[in-house]
Write an enzyme that holds these catalytic residues in place. Sequence first.
Site, PDB file in Angstrom:
ATOM      1  N   ARG A 122       0.068 -52.800  63.412  1.00  0.00           N
ATOM      2  CA  ARG A 122       0.714 -51.542  63.249  1.00  0.00           C
ATOM      3  C   ARG A 122       1.419 -51.791  61.964  1.00  0.00           C
ATOM      4  O   ARG A 122       2.217 -52.455  61.723  1.00  0.00           O
ATOM      5  CB  ARG A 122       1.803 -51.413  64.270  1.00  0.00           C
ATOM      6  CG  ARG A 122       1.482 -51.310  65.536  1.00  0.00           C
ATOM      7  CD  ARG A 122       2.805 -51.211  66.470  1.00  0.00           C
ATOM      8  NE  ARG A 122       2.209 -51.215  67.980  1.00  0.00           N
ATOM      9  CZ  ARG A 122       3.170 -51.289  68.945  1.00  0.00           C
ATOM     10  NH1 ARG A 122       4.363 -51.247  68.826  1.00  0.00           N
ATOM     11  NH2 ARG A 122       2.676 -50.947  70.167  1.00  0.00           N
TER      12      ARG A 122
ATOM     13  N   ASP B 106       3.361 -50.310  58.857  1.00  0.00           N
ATOM     14  CA  ASP B 106       4.758 -49.666  58.582  1.00  0.00           C
ATOM     15  C   ASP B 106       4.237 -48.437  57.758  1.00  0.00           C
ATOM     16  O   ASP B 106       3.477 -48.259  56.894  1.00  0.00           O
ATOM     17  CB  ASP B 106       5.699 -50.489  57.823  1.00  0.00           C
ATOM     18  CG  ASP B 106       6.004 -51.605  58.778  1.00  0.00           C
ATOM     19  OD1 ASP B 106       5.805 -51.499  60.095  1.00  0.00           O
ATOM     20  OD2 ASP B 106       6.840 -52.602  58.099  1.00  0.00           O
TER      21      ASP B 106
ATOM     22  N   ARG C  27       7.065 -58.626  54.478  1.00  0.00           N
ATOM     23  CA  ARG C  27       7.895 -57.988  53.339  1.00  0.00           C
ATOM     24  C   ARG C  27       9.213 -59.032  53.302  1.00  0.00           C
ATOM     25  O   ARG C  27       9.622 -59.219  52.236  1.00  0.00           O
ATOM     26  CB  ARG C  27       8.246 -56.543  53.887  1.00  0.00           C
ATOM     27  CG  ARG C  27       6.827 -55.698  53.679  1.00  0.00           C
ATOM     28  CD  ARG C  27       7.158 -54.389  54.503  1.00  0.00           C
ATOM     29  NE  ARG C  27       8.237 -53.851  53.687  1.00  0.00           N
ATOM     30  CZ  ARG C  27       8.907 -52.476  54.236  1.00  0.00           C
ATOM     31  NH1 ARG C  27       8.402 -52.115  55.689  1.00  0.00           N
ATOM     32  NH2 ARG C  27       9.841 -51.749  53.718  1.00  0.00           N
TER      33      ARG C  27
END
Length: 247
Positions: free
Chosen positions: A54, A56, A200
């Site tokens: 998934r 973002d 991140r």
Amino acid sequence: MDKNYLLCIEYDGTRYSGWQRQGNTENTIEHRITQCLKTMCNYSCDVELHGSGRTDAGVHARGQMANVKLGTSLKPVEIKDYLNKYLPEDIRILSVLVVDDRFHARLSAKSKTYSYTIDVGDKANVFLRKYSWHVESKLDVESMREAAELLLGEKDFRSLSDMKTKKSSVRTINTINIYEKSDIITIEYTGDGFLYHMVRKITALLVEIGIGRLKLCHIDELLDKKDRHAFKLLAPAKGLCLEEVFY
């Protein structure tokens, strides 16, 4: 009889709310593709598209993989051509293959590679502004490479994620390569899997070390805390791209 199809997908995630379908919005990559497949097959029920992961909101992909079981007489190349005809221009199907019925894009994946792009020019690069993080400070790339070495191998990365469940947060990072060309720094991560916001957060950590606000000794201290609140900095989504999934 339904066949299991594997799609290789690239997309510019700038204007989307991420990969996964959500109840409060139809503006996701998965929703756009499943709606096209549903129309193509003349289905009245939903199509189940299983992505390898998934991404973002705002994150991009050059090699997202997804499998879907369909009952259609169309050949794989015809499925690809149909989707590319009706999907928005910022979503493209690179290939469609028939795979074994037991194949699952996420569960069958062995490893993934993500890249993160940082622009350290005096002014943000106009042509990269939607695909990079503009950091005004000059970065000590050698210190960042030393820090990256400390993150390799099997470790508990809970402190460098935003995962809220009690599931295992142990992951293995195989390589972190940092490339520097002119004012552009690219960090390439390959591992067996990545937690929510993990890439991140690691990128933000490496930038903090490159600036000099954090030292190498802080890495082990941070990992030992095993607390998702331990490190709150998060690199912008727009610099992140899913490059490749390995099976």
